[in-house]
Write a protein that holds these residues in place. Structure first.
Motif, PDB file in Angstrom:
ATOM      1  N   MET A   1     -12.334 -21.493 -29.595  1.00 57.80           N
ATOM      2  CA  MET A   1     -11.525 -22.612 -29.102  1.00 57.80           C
ATOM      3  C   MET A   1     -10.077 -22.206 -28.864  1.00 57.80           C
ATOM      4  O   MET A   1      -9.380 -22.841 -28.099  1.00 57.80           O
ATOM      5  CB  MET A   1     -11.518 -23.756 -30.113  1.00 57.80           C
ATOM      6  CG  MET A   1     -12.651 -24.715 -29.988  1.00 57.80           C
ATOM      7  SD  MET A   1     -14.229 -23.996 -30.281  1.00 57.80           S
ATOM      8  CE  MET A   1     -15.199 -25.460 -30.356  1.00 57.80           C
TER       9      MET A   1
ATOM     10  N   GLU B   1     -18.540 -20.011 -29.925  1.00 56.78           N
ATOM     11  CA  GLU B   1     -17.473 -20.431 -29.012  1.00 56.78           C
ATOM     12  C   GLU B   1     -16.122 -20.237 -29.688  1.00 56.78           C
ATOM     13  O   GLU B   1     -15.962 -20.531 -30.871  1.00 56.78           O
ATOM     14  CB  GLU B   1     -17.641 -21.900 -28.634  1.00 56.78           C
ATOM     15  CG  GLU B   1     -16.680 -22.360 -27.573  1.00 56.78           C
ATOM     16  CD  GLU B   1     -16.936 -23.801 -27.129  1.00 56.78           C
ATOM     17  OE1 GLU B   1     -16.122 -24.284 -26.330  1.00 56.78           O
ATOM     18  OE2 GLU B   1     -17.911 -24.417 -27.582  1.00 56.78           O
TER      19      GLU B   1
ATOM     20  N   ARG C   1     -16.404 -22.092 -33.181  1.00 57.02           N
ATOM     21  CA  ARG C   1     -17.585 -22.851 -33.564  1.00 57.02           C
ATOM     22  C   ARG C   1     -18.654 -21.832 -33.963  1.00 57.02           C
ATOM     23  O   ARG C   1     -18.941 -20.901 -33.207  1.00 57.02           O
ATOM     24  CB  ARG C   1     -18.077 -23.727 -32.436  1.00 57.02           C
ATOM     25  CG  ARG C   1     -19.167 -24.677 -32.926  1.00 57.02           C
ATOM     26  CD  ARG C   1     -19.456 -25.816 -32.026  1.00 57.02           C
ATOM     27  NE  ARG C   1     -18.588 -25.840 -30.866  1.00 57.02           N
ATOM     28  CZ  ARG C   1     -18.932 -26.317 -29.698  1.00 57.02           C
ATOM     29  NH1 ARG C   1     -20.108 -26.824 -29.509  1.00 57.02           N
ATOM     30  NH2 ARG C   1     -18.093 -26.288 -28.688  1.00 57.02           N
TER      31      ARG C   1
END
Length: 104
Positions: free
Chosen positions: A18, A16, A102
């Motif tokens: 961010m 992911e 992540r």
């Protein structure tokens, strides 16, 4: 928090993104340091007080960037860069920025 200048972390998958995170600080030099620096300029060599000042500023900017990434839930910041600029006579801004991600 893993902090790297590369676009990824070898052996780890980015699951992911961010977004952009940054940290900044502005540091001013001391007039006494300027006098020593002026003398050092005459004879040459490293101005250790300035080196120390800027090293501390870089660390603080990176710490602030890392804290912002943590608040977003990231466990790494990739593509980290550092920039500096003069904001006024005798003061410099250091900015650290990168992409909070992540990792698996």
């Amino acid at each position: 928090m893993i902090i790297v200048t590369t676009e990824g972390v070898p052996g780890r998958e980015i699951v992911e993104v961010m977004g952009l995170v940054r940290g900044a600080t502005v540091r001013a030099k001391h007039v006494g340091t300027d006098i020593v620096a002026g003398l050092r300029g005459l004879v040459g060599g490293e101005v250790r007080s300035y080196s120390s000042l800027l090293a501390g500023a870089r660390e603080q900017a990176i710490d602030r960037m890392s804290q912002e990434a943590s608040r977003l839930g990231a466990n790494a910041v990739v593509a980290v860069r550092l920039e500096t600029s003069s904001v006024m006579s005798g003061a410099s801004e250091i900015v650290a920025y990168g992409t909070a991600v992540r990792l698996a």
